[in-house]
Design a protein around this motif. Structure first.
Motif, PDB file in Angstrom:
ATOM      1  N   ALA A 107      20.944 -22.791  26.474  1.00 61.05           N
ATOM      2  CA  ALA A 107      19.951 -22.240  25.494  1.00 61.05           C
ATOM      3  C   ALA A 107      18.677 -23.121  25.721  1.00 61.05           C
ATOM      4  O   ALA A 107      18.556 -24.363  25.916  1.00 61.05           O
ATOM      5  CB  ALA A 107      20.633 -22.655  23.979  1.00 61.05           C
ATOM      6  N   ASP A 108      17.603 -22.455  25.800  1.00 57.53           N
ATOM      7  CA  ASP A 108      16.367 -23.045  26.378  1.00 57.53           C
ATOM      8  C   ASP A 108      15.118 -22.893  25.438  1.00 57.53           C
ATOM      9  O   ASP A 108      14.341 -22.509  25.584  1.00 57.53           O
ATOM     10  CB  ASP A 108      15.925 -22.123  27.552  1.00 57.53           C
ATOM     11  N   GLY A 109      15.522 -22.909  24.073  1.00 58.71           N
ATOM     12  CA  GLY A 109      14.247 -22.990  22.840  1.00 58.71           C
ATOM     13  C   GLY A 109      14.524 -21.744  22.090  1.00 58.71           C
ATOM     14  O   GLY A 109      15.167 -20.736  22.204  1.00 58.71           O
ATOM     15  N   THR A 110      13.993 -22.063  20.980  1.00 59.12           N
ATOM     16  CA  THR A 110      13.940 -20.780  19.790  1.00 59.12           C
ATOM     17  C   THR A 110      12.573 -20.976  19.100  1.00 59.12           C
ATOM     18  O   THR A 110      12.012 -21.748  18.873  1.00 59.12           O
ATOM     19  CB  THR A 110      15.180 -21.259  18.876  1.00 59.12           C
ATOM     20  N   THR A 111      12.217 -19.864  18.769  1.00 56.78           N
ATOM     21  CA  THR A 111      10.922 -19.756  18.022  1.00 56.78           C
ATOM     22  C   THR A 111      11.345 -18.661  16.585  1.00 56.78           C
ATOM     23  O   THR A 111      12.423 -17.898  16.506  1.00 56.78           O
ATOM     24  CB  THR A 111       9.707 -18.931  18.645  1.00 56.78           C
ATOM     25  N   ALA A 112      10.558 -19.173  15.606  1.00 60.54           N
ATOM     26  CA  ALA A 112      10.976 -18.324  14.143  1.00 60.54           C
ATOM     27  C   ALA A 112       9.631 -18.129  13.613  1.00 60.54           C
ATOM     28  O   ALA A 112       8.506 -18.847  13.739  1.00 60.54           O
ATOM     29  CB  ALA A 112      11.830 -19.302  13.385  1.00 60.54           C
ATOM     30  N   THR A 142      34.086 -22.433  15.666  1.00 59.47           N
ATOM     31  CA  THR A 142      34.186 -23.887  15.260  1.00 59.47           C
ATOM     32  C   THR A 142      34.024 -24.708  16.799  1.00 59.47           C
ATOM     33  O   THR A 142      33.899 -23.960  17.818  1.00 59.47           O
ATOM     34  CB  THR A 142      35.943 -23.975  14.863  1.00 59.47           C
ATOM     35  N   GLY A 143      34.478 -25.949  16.612  1.00 62.66           N
ATOM     36  CA  GLY A 143      34.425 -26.790  17.744  1.00 62.66           C
ATOM     37  C   GLY A 143      33.090 -27.103  17.984  1.00 62.66           C
ATOM     38  O   GLY A 143      31.949 -27.222  17.442  1.00 62.66           O
ATOM     39  N   THR A 144      32.705 -27.572  19.393  1.00 59.60           N
ATOM     40  CA  THR A 144      31.643 -28.165  19.650  1.00 59.60           C
ATOM     41  C   THR A 144      30.663 -27.106  20.025  1.00 59.60           C
ATOM     42  O   THR A 144      30.953 -26.158  20.987  1.00 59.60           O
ATOM     43  CB  THR A 144      31.621 -29.218  20.927  1.00 59.60           C
ATOM     44  N   PRO A 145      29.491 -26.848  19.209  1.00 61.77           N
ATOM     45  CA  PRO A 145      28.603 -25.996  19.773  1.00 61.77           C
ATOM     46  C   PRO A 145      27.682 -25.916  21.236  1.00 61.77           C
ATOM     47  O   PRO A 145      27.923 -27.257  21.427  1.00 61.77           O
ATOM     48  CB  PRO A 145      27.535 -25.687  18.590  1.00 61.77           C
ATOM     49  N   VAL A 146      27.176 -24.952  21.422  1.00 66.22           N
ATOM     50  CA  VAL A 146      26.480 -25.122  22.901  1.00 66.22           C
ATOM     51  C   VAL A 146      25.008 -25.244  22.532  1.00 66.22           C
ATOM     52  O   VAL A 146      24.215 -25.920  23.521  1.00 66.22           O
ATOM     53  CB  VAL A 146      26.570 -23.833  23.667  1.00 66.22           C
ATOM     54  N   THR A 156      18.890 -28.555  19.141  1.00 61.31           N
ATOM     55  CA  THR A 156      19.353 -29.763  19.698  1.00 61.31           C
ATOM     56  C   THR A 156      20.806 -29.528  20.158  1.00 61.31           C
ATOM     57  O   THR A 156      21.256 -28.456  20.031  1.00 61.31           O
ATOM     58  CB  THR A 156      19.645 -30.892  18.574  1.00 61.31           C
ATOM     59  N   GLY A 157      21.435 -30.318  20.672  1.00 57.84           N
ATOM     60  CA  GLY A 157      22.744 -30.417  21.434  1.00 57.84           C
ATOM     61  C   GLY A 157      23.194 -29.456  22.334  1.00 57.84           C
ATOM     62  O   GLY A 157      24.226 -28.730  22.234  1.00 57.84           O
ATOM     63  N   VAL A 158      22.121 -29.240  23.319  1.00 56.32           N
ATOM     64  CA  VAL A 158      22.293 -28.028  24.105  1.00 56.32           C
ATOM     65  C   VAL A 158      23.380 -28.441  25.451  1.00 56.32           C
ATOM     66  O   VAL A 158      23.527 -29.658  25.852  1.00 56.32           O
ATOM     67  CB  VAL A 158      20.811 -28.023  24.942  1.00 56.32           C
ATOM     68  N   THR A 159      24.336 -27.688  25.562  1.00 59.19           N
ATOM     69  CA  THR A 159      25.386 -27.849  26.423  1.00 59.19           C
ATOM     70  C   THR A 159      25.393 -26.596  27.368  1.00 59.19           C
ATOM     71  O   THR A 159      25.198 -25.465  27.077  1.00 59.19           O
ATOM     72  CB  THR A 159      26.725 -27.892  25.552  1.00 59.19           C
TER      73      THR A 159
END
Length: 206
Positions: A107-112, A142-146, A156-159
């Motif tokens: 995941a390489d960013g988000t805009t809103a 569920t579990g660890t998000p990417v 945040t938390g990019v996997t």
């Protein structure tokens, strides 16, 4: 003053030197040779595709051509978001047929939309990688998000998500479903429409 005999010796030495020089040049030229090698280099092909239903795939390579996710509420809830409710949508990604190497997807960013005119500050999200055949809903998200965001315009938390290329040049790679979960906070404002766009980037692993 040099005698004629001495002059003859000097001339003989000079003449010998000249002869030696010519002989050396001829010998070197006779032992020179060349070899040439040629190489042809062909770049591999690489293309990432996305789908909102896991069946029809296309390129969505800019914000303007982004796929529209079909968010749904869990059964028993009304069709509009309310404070603390969550909605879910699946998005499938794969490497297109003809792609010659695997890839790492992130995941390489988000805009809103701006917070002043939307609920972007009152909506958080998490993105999960699902097992093959799973349905994107409360049970599977569920579990660890990417990737996560406490608001729609943060990330945040990019996997990394690994993607495989097709077995042959005519086969697409194995599809991976990503499940988006968007949750409203208690301060969600009524009647506002909020748009968000997520970007994903795949990088060849070769």
């Amino acid at each position: 003053m040099a005698t004629k005999a001495t002059q003859r010796k000097v001339l003989a030495v000079l003449a010998g030197g000249l002869v030696l020089g010519v002989g050396t040049a001829v010998t070197l030229a006779a032992w020179n040779d060349s070899e040439f090698a040629n190489g042809t280099f062909t770049a591999g092909a690489f293309n990432l595709q996305g789908s909102t239903d896991g069946t029809a795939y296309a390129d969505h390579d800019s914000a303007g051509s982004a796929a529209t996710l079909a968010f749904t509420l869990p059964a028993g809830l009304v069709g509009n978001m309310s404070p603390t409710s969550s909605v879910y949508a699946g998005f499938w990604v794969r490497l297109a047929a003809g792609t010659t190497s695997g890839a790492d997807l992130v995941a390489d960013g988000t805009t809103a939309d701006a917070a002043a005119t939307s609920n972007s500050d009152h909506l958080s999200y998490s993105i999960y990688q699902l097992a093959p055949g799973a349905t994107c809903d409360a049970a599977s998200a569920t579990g660890t998000p990417v990737a996560t965001g406490t608001t729609l315009d943060l990330q945040t938390g990019v996997t990394t998500v690994p993607l495989t290329a097709g077995a042959t040049s005519t086969d697409p790679g194995t599809a991976v479903q990503l499940c988006f979960k968007v949750t409203a906070d208690a301060a969600l404002e009524p009647s506002l429409v909020t748009n968000a766009t997520w970007k994903f980037t795949a990088t060849s692993t070769n």
